[in-house]
Scaffold this motif. Structure first.
Motif, PDB file in Angstrom:
ATOM      1  N   GLU A 100       0.812  -1.215   0.000  1.00 22.13           N
ATOM      2  CA  GLU A 100       0.000   0.000   0.000  1.00 22.13           C
ATOM      3  C   GLU A 100       0.849   1.271   0.000  1.00 22.13           C
ATOM      4  O   GLU A 100       0.317   2.379   0.062  1.00 22.13           O
ATOM      5  N   GLY A 101       2.171   1.095  -0.054  1.00 22.42           N
ATOM      6  CA  GLY A 101       3.053   2.253  -0.103  1.00 22.42           C
ATOM      7  C   GLY A 101       3.409   2.830   1.250  1.00 22.42           C
ATOM      8  O   GLY A 101       3.955   3.938   1.329  1.00 22.42           O
ATOM      9  N   ASP A 137       6.924  10.139  -1.161  1.00 22.59           N
ATOM     10  CA  ASP A 137       5.874   9.392  -1.839  1.00 22.59           C
ATOM     11  C   ASP A 137       5.220   8.332  -0.958  1.00 22.59           C
ATOM     12  O   ASP A 137       4.343   7.605  -1.423  1.00 22.59           O
ATOM     13  N   ALA A 138       5.635   8.240   0.299  1.00 26.92           N
ATOM     14  CA  ALA A 138       5.071   7.212   1.185  1.00 26.92           C
ATOM     15  C   ALA A 138       3.623   7.527   1.531  1.00 26.92           C
ATOM     16  O   ALA A 138       3.246   8.691   1.725  1.00 26.92           O
ATOM     17  N   ALA A 139       2.811   6.493   1.618  1.00 32.07           N
ATOM     18  CA  ALA A 139       1.405   6.682   1.977  1.00 32.07           C
ATOM     19  C   ALA A 139       1.258   7.250   3.381  1.00 32.07           C
ATOM     20  O   ALA A 139       0.284   7.943   3.679  1.00 32.07           O
ATOM     21  N   ASN A 140       2.207   6.953   4.266  1.00 30.71           N
ATOM     22  CA  ASN A 140       2.178   7.484   5.636  1.00 30.71           C
ATOM     23  C   ASN A 140       3.216   8.591   5.820  1.00 30.71           C
ATOM     24  O   ASN A 140       3.843   8.703   6.882  1.00 30.71           O
ATOM     25  N   GLN A 141       3.389   9.407   4.791  1.00 29.91           N
ATOM     26  CA  GLN A 141       4.358  10.503   4.836  1.00 29.91           C
ATOM     27  C   GLN A 141       4.166  11.382   6.061  1.00 29.91           C
ATOM     28  O   GLN A 141       5.110  11.708   6.785  1.00 29.91           O
ATOM     29  N   ARG A 142       2.929  11.835   6.300  1.00 29.97           N
ATOM     30  CA  ARG A 142       2.671  12.751   7.410  1.00 29.97           C
ATOM     31  C   ARG A 142       3.055  12.137   8.741  1.00 29.97           C
ATOM     32  O   ARG A 142       3.646  12.804   9.612  1.00 29.97           O
ATOM     33  N   GLU A 143       2.740  10.865   8.926  1.00 35.17           N
ATOM     34  CA  GLU A 143       3.081  10.180  10.175  1.00 35.17           C
ATOM     35  C   GLU A 143       4.591  10.146  10.361  1.00 35.17           C
ATOM     36  O   GLU A 143       5.103  10.371  11.470  1.00 35.17           O
ATOM     37  N   ILE A 144       5.333   9.867   9.294  1.00 36.20           N
ATOM     38  CA  ILE A 144       6.792   9.810   9.371  1.00 36.20           C
ATOM     39  C   ILE A 144       7.363  11.167   9.751  1.00 36.20           C
ATOM     40  O   ILE A 144       8.190  11.282  10.665  1.00 36.20           O
ATOM     41  N   VAL A 145       6.924  12.211   9.063  1.00 33.84           N
ATOM     42  CA  VAL A 145       7.431  13.561   9.328  1.00 33.84           C
ATOM     43  C   VAL A 145       7.135  13.970  10.766  1.00 33.84           C
ATOM     44  O   VAL A 145       7.998  14.531  11.465  1.00 33.84           O
ATOM     45  N   ASP A 146       5.922  13.691  11.242  1.00 28.29           N
ATOM     46  CA  ASP A 146       5.542  14.074  12.598  1.00 28.29           C
ATOM     47  C   ASP A 146       6.369  13.323  13.648  1.00 28.29           C
ATOM     48  O   ASP A 146       6.764  13.906  14.670  1.00 28.29           O
ATOM     49  N   GLU A 147       6.631  12.042  13.425  1.00 24.16           N
ATOM     50  CA  GLU A 147       7.409  11.275  14.397  1.00 24.16           C
ATOM     51  C   GLU A 147       8.850  11.751  14.446  1.00 24.16           C
ATOM     52  O   GLU A 147       9.447  11.841  15.518  1.00 24.16           O
TER      53      GLU A 147
END
Length: 346
Positions: free
Chosen positions: A45-46, A85-95
């Motif tokens: 799912e990316g 391009d990750a589907a969970n980009q926002r989660e990664i940036v926030d963490e």
């Protein structure tokens, strides 16, 4: 001024620290490289897997701590396509922001091509003439050409070595069928873009083909170029015919065996075959027999842009400026709050 550029890519978080002074070349201070291995941790799912996200946080934390230890005044922090391009980009940036204080930003593929072209121009100077640049990353391929500091054409395609390996080369080693299918797919994808590039070069003025990135550097070493310890000023080239000879060799070997070949690092061994396929197809469709390997790439492009702005504020780039931040105070407490992760080579 002491500046740090933190490039979070598919394989590593790479910090480069340089001193900048108007009228002088950038002076290297140190580099810090820590593994992320994001390319191998993306699901169907990316989404980037939890384990890889934790590794990324640790890697960025170590790099930021090193920036503080070396007195970096400005930190330019960005992530390339693996996070962008990750589907969970926002989660990664926030963490990453919560744990390290660093807010990762993004450049478009076209801006990555523009800044990498600027780095190549700075390396070769005006005597380099018209440059035709290629850069194979983990998630994308950048192509640019031009005679000035800004390219006349800059494009980005989703043909990164890690992306293609994950999507099209299952197995270790992959089957011949999958290798053939990937080569056909890459040629089809490049045919139109290469035609556009060649149309823009359709006159009698000479062109200097150059390539950046670890993928091109390792392919050049694999095919006989001098070793890294010979220094950045040693000329290195990648020849098309010698590259073609190595593709079946890479295709026949497991990743562990590829890592024992000259120049191929363990972290990049799984994706070096896809990188070779892209490089061969690109050079063929662009009718290039050889490329010079440029040791500077996007990090140096950002550094050159900042150096230009120091002497001429009009040269400031809005895209670069929004990536710039102070080194987080959390990194200045005397020791890293995060456990160390292993050093990653090449």
């Amino acid at each position: 001024m002491r500046i740090g550029v933190l490039d979070v890519g598919s394989n590593s978080a790479h910090l480069k620290v340089m001193d900048l002074k108007v009228g002088a070349p950038p002076a290297p201070v140190t580099t810090v490289k820590r593994p992320t291995r994001l390319a191998e941790a993306v699901d169907a799912e990316g989404r980037v897997a939890r384990e890889a996200m934790e590794r990324l946080v640790l890697s960025v934390g170590e790099a930021v701590y090193a920036a503080a230890e070396h007195g970096v005044e400005e930190l330019v922090a960005f992530a390339t396509s693996a996070v962008r391009d990750a589907a969970n980009q926002r989660e990664i940036v926030d963490e990453v922001a919560a744990a390290t204080g660093v807010r990762l930003g993004f450049l478009s593929g076209r801006d990555e091509a523009r800044l990498t072209f600027l780095a190549a121009r700075a390396w070769y100077g005006w005597s380099g003439g018209r440059l035709l640049l290629a850069d194979i990353g983990g998630g994308s391929l950048e192509i640019a050409h031009g005679e000035g500091q800004e390219p006349a054409l800059a494009v980005s395609l989703p043909l990164g070595a890690g992306r293609l390996t994950r999507a099209h080369l299952p197995g270790d080693p992959p089957s011949r069928k999958h290798v053939r299918r990937l080569r056909r797919r890459v040629y089809e994808r490049l045919s139109e873009t290469s035609a556009r590039v060649l149309a823009g070069l359709d006159d009698e003025r000479p062109v200097r083909p150059v390539a950046t990135s670890k993928t091109f550097t390792q392919l050049a070493r694999l095919t006989g170029a001098p070793r890294r310890k010979d220094g950045p000023y040693t000329r290195r080239v990648l020849e098309l015919e010698r590259l073609r000879e190595q593709i079946p060799v890479l295709a026949s070997k497991r990743a562990a065996a590829r890592a024992k070949l000259p120049g191929v690092s363990r972290p990049r061994a799984p994706q070096i075959l896809a990188g070779a396929i892209v490089a061969e197809a690109l050079m063929t469709t662009l009718e290039i027999d050889r490329v010079d390997i440029c040791p500077w790439a996007i990090r140096e492009g950002l550094i050159i842009r900042r150096l230009q702005a120091m002497s001429d504020p009009a040269a400031a780039d809005a895209e670069t400026a929004r990536l710039t931040q102070a080194v987080p105070a959390v990194a200045s407490r005397g020791r890293s709050p995060l456990r160390a992760v292993p050093v990653l080579t090449a």
